[in-house]
Design an enzyme around this catalytic site. Structure first.
Site, mmCIF file in Angstrom:
data_model
loop_
_atom_site.group_PDB
_atom_site.id
_atom_site.type_symbol
_atom_site.label_atom_id
_atom_site.label_comp_id
_atom_site.label_asym_id
_atom_site.label_seq_id
_atom_site.Cartn_x
_atom_site.Cartn_y
_atom_site.Cartn_z
ATOM 1 N N ARG A 1 -5.912 0.691 -13.203
ATOM 2 C CA ARG A 1 -6.370 0.994 -11.844
ATOM 3 C C ARG A 1 -7.838 1.422 -11.842
ATOM 4 O O ARG A 1 -8.591 1.105 -10.912
ATOM 5 C CB ARG A 1 -5.484 2.100 -11.249
ATOM 6 C CG ARG A 1 -5.790 2.404 -9.803
ATOM 7 C CD ARG A 1 -4.718 3.262 -9.184
ATOM 8 N NE ARG A 1 -4.982 3.550 -7.782
ATOM 9 C CZ ARG A 1 -5.043 4.783 -7.279
ATOM 10 N NH1 ARG A 1 -4.827 5.834 -8.053
ATOM 11 N NH2 ARG A 1 -5.307 4.967 -6.003
ATOM 12 N N HIS B 1 -10.613 -0.187 -9.409
ATOM 13 C CA HIS B 1 -11.408 0.612 -8.463
ATOM 14 C C HIS B 1 -12.891 0.594 -8.818
ATOM 15 O O HIS B 1 -13.733 0.775 -7.953
ATOM 16 C CB HIS B 1 -10.880 2.051 -8.415
ATOM 17 C CG HIS B 1 -9.659 2.195 -7.561
ATOM 18 N ND1 HIS B 1 -9.420 3.284 -6.749
ATOM 19 C CD2 HIS B 1 -8.606 1.361 -7.376
ATOM 20 C CE1 HIS B 1 -8.259 3.119 -6.118
ATOM 21 N NE2 HIS B 1 -7.745 1.967 -6.485
ATOM 22 N N SER C 1 -19.677 2.577 -11.877
ATOM 23 C CA SER C 1 -20.128 3.564 -10.893
ATOM 24 C C SER C 1 -19.039 4.596 -10.608
ATOM 25 O O SER C 1 -19.334 5.730 -10.230
ATOM 26 C CB SER C 1 -20.573 2.880 -9.594
ATOM 27 O OG SER C 1 -19.576 1.989 -9.137
ATOM 28 N N ASN D 1 -9.819 7.642 -4.554
ATOM 29 C CA ASN D 1 -10.027 7.793 -5.999
ATOM 30 C C ASN D 1 -9.532 9.127 -6.548
ATOM 31 O O ASN D 1 -9.610 9.360 -7.759
ATOM 32 C CB ASN D 1 -11.514 7.623 -6.342
ATOM 33 C CG ASN D 1 -11.926 6.161 -6.338
ATOM 34 O OD1 ASN D 1 -11.081 5.278 -6.535
ATOM 35 N ND2 ASN D 1 -13.198 5.902 -6.106
ATOM 36 N N PRO E 1 -8.976 -1.772 -0.820
ATOM 37 C CA PRO E 1 -7.943 -2.113 0.162
ATOM 38 C C PRO E 1 -7.019 -0.920 0.416
ATOM 39 O O PRO E 1 -6.733 -0.139 -0.482
ATOM 40 C CB PRO E 1 -7.176 -3.264 -0.507
ATOM 41 C CG PRO E 1 -7.463 -3.135 -1.963
ATOM 42 C CD PRO E 1 -8.804 -2.489 -2.092
ATOM 43 N N HIS F 1 1.069 -3.542 -10.103
ATOM 44 C CA HIS F 1 1.993 -2.500 -9.635
ATOM 45 C C HIS F 1 3.353 -2.602 -10.313
ATOM 46 O O HIS F 1 4.303 -1.956 -9.887
ATOM 47 C CB HIS F 1 2.117 -2.544 -8.105
ATOM 48 C CG HIS F 1 0.874 -2.108 -7.395
ATOM 49 N ND1 HIS F 1 0.699 -2.198 -6.030
ATOM 50 C CD2 HIS F 1 -0.294 -1.576 -7.868
ATOM 51 C CE1 HIS F 1 -0.490 -1.740 -5.699
ATOM 52 N NE2 HIS F 1 -1.119 -1.366 -6.790
ATOM 53 N N ASP G 1 7.086 0.363 -9.441
ATOM 54 C CA ASP G 1 8.148 -0.597 -9.751
ATOM 55 C C ASP G 1 9.370 0.235 -10.135
ATOM 56 O O ASP G 1 9.481 0.698 -11.271
ATOM 57 C CB ASP G 1 7.713 -1.502 -10.912
ATOM 58 C CG ASP G 1 8.814 -2.475 -11.341
ATOM 59 O OD1 ASP G 1 9.988 -2.270 -10.955
ATOM 60 O OD2 ASP G 1 8.503 -3.434 -12.065
ATOM 61 N N ASP H 1 5.860 -6.142 -16.753
ATOM 62 C CA ASP H 1 6.684 -7.350 -16.680
ATOM 63 C C ASP H 1 6.630 -7.930 -15.259
ATOM 64 O O ASP H 1 5.927 -7.407 -14.398
ATOM 65 C CB ASP H 1 8.134 -7.047 -17.111
ATOM 66 C CG ASP H 1 8.786 -5.981 -16.231
ATOM 67 O OD1 ASP H 1 8.302 -5.742 -15.101
ATOM 68 O OD2 ASP H 1 9.784 -5.388 -16.673
HETATM 69 C C1 HEM Z 1 -3.735 -5.391 -3.284
HETATM 70 C C2 HEM Z 1 -4.330 -4.290 -2.927
HETATM 71 C C3 HEM Z 1 -4.001 -2.962 -3.548
HETATM 72 C C4 HEM Z 1 -3.703 -1.827 -2.894
HETATM 73 C C5 HEM Z 1 -3.642 -1.627 -1.402
HETATM 74 C C6 HEM Z 1 -3.422 -0.824 -3.888
HETATM 75 C C7 HEM Z 1 -3.095 0.488 -3.616
HETATM 76 C C8 HEM Z 1 -2.614 1.377 -4.541
HETATM 77 C C9 HEM Z 1 -2.149 2.699 -4.245
HETATM 78 C C10 HEM Z 1 -2.138 3.346 -2.876
HETATM 79 C C11 HEM Z 1 -1.717 3.244 -5.399
HETATM 80 C C12 HEM Z 1 -1.105 4.622 -5.572
HETATM 81 C C13 HEM Z 1 -2.192 5.660 -5.552
HETATM 82 C C14 HEM Z 1 -1.605 7.027 -5.271
HETATM 83 O O1 HEM Z 1 -1.011 7.176 -4.211
HETATM 84 O O2 HEM Z 1 -1.738 7.915 -6.115
HETATM 85 C C15 HEM Z 1 -1.923 2.287 -6.435
HETATM 86 C C16 HEM Z 1 -1.598 2.476 -7.751
HETATM 87 C C17 HEM Z 1 -1.906 1.590 -8.730
HETATM 88 N N1 HEM Z 1 -2.628 0.431 -8.588
HETATM 89 FE FE1 HEM Z 1 -3.040 -0.502 -6.875
HETATM 90 N N2 HEM Z 1 -3.569 -1.366 -5.119
HETATM 91 C C18 HEM Z 1 -3.937 -2.675 -4.970
HETATM 92 C C19 HEM Z 1 -4.259 -3.560 -5.980
HETATM 93 C C20 HEM Z 1 -4.301 -3.215 -7.308
HETATM 94 C C21 HEM Z 1 -4.908 -4.012 -8.332
HETATM 95 C C22 HEM Z 1 -5.661 -5.307 -8.093
HETATM 96 C C23 HEM Z 1 -4.715 -3.343 -9.506
HETATM 97 C C24 HEM Z 1 -5.161 -3.715 -10.879
HETATM 98 C C25 HEM Z 1 -5.516 -4.914 -11.269
HETATM 99 C C26 HEM Z 1 -3.954 -2.152 -9.202
HETATM 100 C C27 HEM Z 1 -3.471 -1.281 -10.129
HETATM 101 C C28 HEM Z 1 -2.746 -0.138 -9.812
HETATM 102 C C29 HEM Z 1 -2.054 0.665 -10.795
HETATM 103 C C30 HEM Z 1 -1.868 0.316 -12.253
HETATM 104 C C31 HEM Z 1 -1.541 1.764 -10.111
HETATM 105 C C32 HEM Z 1 -0.758 2.933 -10.713
HETATM 106 C C33 HEM Z 1 -1.773 4.016 -11.131
HETATM 107 C C34 HEM Z 1 -1.166 5.199 -11.856
HETATM 108 O O3 HEM Z 1 0.015 5.212 -12.154
HETATM 109 O O4 HEM Z 1 -1.947 6.129 -12.153
HETATM 110 N N3 HEM Z 1 -3.761 -2.107 -7.858
HETATM 111 N N4 HEM Z 1 -2.483 1.166 -5.885
#
Ligand code: HEM
Length: 346
Positions: free
Chosen positions: A87, A91, A101, A116, A184, A214, A265, A273
């Site tokens: 993530r 970001h 940055s 962030n 996003p 995710h 997930d 997976d």
């Molecule tokens: C499609 C648009 C996306 C949205 C709206 C989005 C939004 C989010 C949000 C809201 C969270 C949880 C943050 C929180 O509440 O603490 C999250 C977690 C995460 N996102 Fe996304 N995300 C997107 C795309 C991506 C992409 C492109 C990646 C990586 C290539 C990614 C990787 C992750 C990962 C791995 C987590 C878990 C982080 C953790 O466990 O610390 N996301 N995302």
């Protein structure tokens, strides 16, 4: 779940699945290589903005082994790190390009912005940078370290890289919280998500493939509760499977503690997976943005395709490479920071 510790061999899961994981990985590589010529014809590989494989071949030959050894050691002690580092890379790339940055510790910098606040993994980048500065001072950019650490954190599960990383990025000198509007929203609908990706030169395929990230990690309950307690607090997002909604509600009551989290997930939260896509199909995507992928016919078809793990790994690899190219600084632009949290003063 955030901060929870679990050894890599817990329940024998990593070990027990090792042979199968290797097998899937090799099949995926073969498939990916098979795709490369057609991708090159499609112009994908021609848009390389000045990055290269083995950019540090002569200037810092130990870069790969240093990044991998530090990352794997830290992931072995903390299974939450692959998600955090993946993530972090996303970001970084979506705000002013992949220029590190997000790492800067200045007032009102990107990391102080709301989206962030739950981003982590910074200490892993610091540890890698410290070792690299000892081995090859002033050579390897923080932006490249972020990209390499994301790859290696995920590769810990497979003991081999799932995607290749081009290097040669340089570090930016500006980090503003006000720029994070480029990220996003988890509450965005399909059109908003696609717009956010296309603003960065990424397309529908990239949106669906990269959302597969995710498959690991957690969300704060605040990212999910608006789906669970809508309006008068008694109605649930109709796009959410009702049994899964009840599961989410048990992890995220109304109100939830600020530190409460839920797996993205719910099936296999620590395994990289393709189960994420099956869950999206079953209306068990945790975020509204996950559910949105099933709301567009073309995206829903891709979701169905990517339930196949081989197709998922191949598509994810291609799209990660594209994401890693977003607005990069190369050549004489930017700088190579001595410390990732601050710009060079001299
Ligand atoms: C499609 C648009 C996306 C949205 C709206 C989005 C939004 C989010 C949000 C809201 C969270 C949880 C943050 C929180 O509440 O603490 C999250 C977690 C995460 N996102 Fe996304 N995300 C997107 C795309 C991506 C992409 C492109 C990646 C990586 C290539 C990614 C990787 C992750 C990962 C791995 C987590 C878990 C982080 C953790 O466990 O610390 N996301 N995302």
């Amino acid at each position: 779940m955030r901060g929870q510790t679990q050894t890599a061999s817990a329940g024998g899961r990593w070990r027990g699945d090792g042979a199968a994981a290797w097998c899937w990985w090799w099949v995926a590589v073969v498939l990916l290589l098979g795709h490369l010529p057609s991708c090159a014809r499609a112009g994908l590989l021609e848009s390389n903005p000045g990055l290269a494989y083995n950019f540090y071949k002569n200037s810092c030959p130990s870069v790969d082994s240093i990044v991998r050894s530090v990352t794997w050691a830290q992931v072995a002690a903390n299974p939450a790190l692959p998600a955090r580092l993946l993530r972090l890379h996303f970001h970084d790339c979506f705000v002013k390009g992949c220029d590190a940055s997000i790492l800067l510790d200045t007032a009102q910098s990107e990391k102080t912005a709301a989206p962030n606040l739950s981003v982590g993994g910074y200490e892993v980048i610091d540890a890698i940078k410290a070792q690299l500065e000892r081995a090859c001072p002033g050579v390897v950019s923080c932006a490249d370290i972020v990209a390499l650490a994301a790859r290696d954190a995920v590769s810990y599960q497979f003991k081999a890289s799932l995607w290749q990383v081009e290097t040669g990025r340089r570090d930016g000198t500006v980090s503003l919280a006000s720029n994070t509007g480029a990220l996003p929203s988890p509450f965005a609908g399909f059109a908003g998500l696609l717009q956010s990706f296309s603003d960065r030169g990424l397309n529908l395929t990239d949106l669906v493939a990269l959302s597969g990230a995710h498959t690991i990690g957690v969300a704060s309950c605040s990212s999910v509760t608006p789906r669970l307690y809508q309006g008068n607090a008694s109605s649930v997002d109709p796009l959410l499977d009702s049994a899964y909604a009840r599961t989410l509600m048990s992890s995220c009551p109304n109100p939830s503690p600020a530190s409460a989290t839920v797996a993205l997930d719910g099936g296999t939260p620590f395994r990289f997976d393709s189960g994420y896509y099956t869950r999206v199909q079953q209306r068990q995507g945790t975020l509204a943005s996950d559910a949105a992928l099933a709301q567009n016919a073309a995206a829903a078809q891709m979701v169905a395709d990517l339930t196949n793990p081989i197709k998922f790994y191949a598509a994810f690899s291609m799209s990660m490479k594209k994401m890693g190219r977003v607005d990069v600084l190369t050549g004489a632009n930017g700088q190579i920071r001595k410390q990732c949290r601050q710009v060079n003063t001299s």
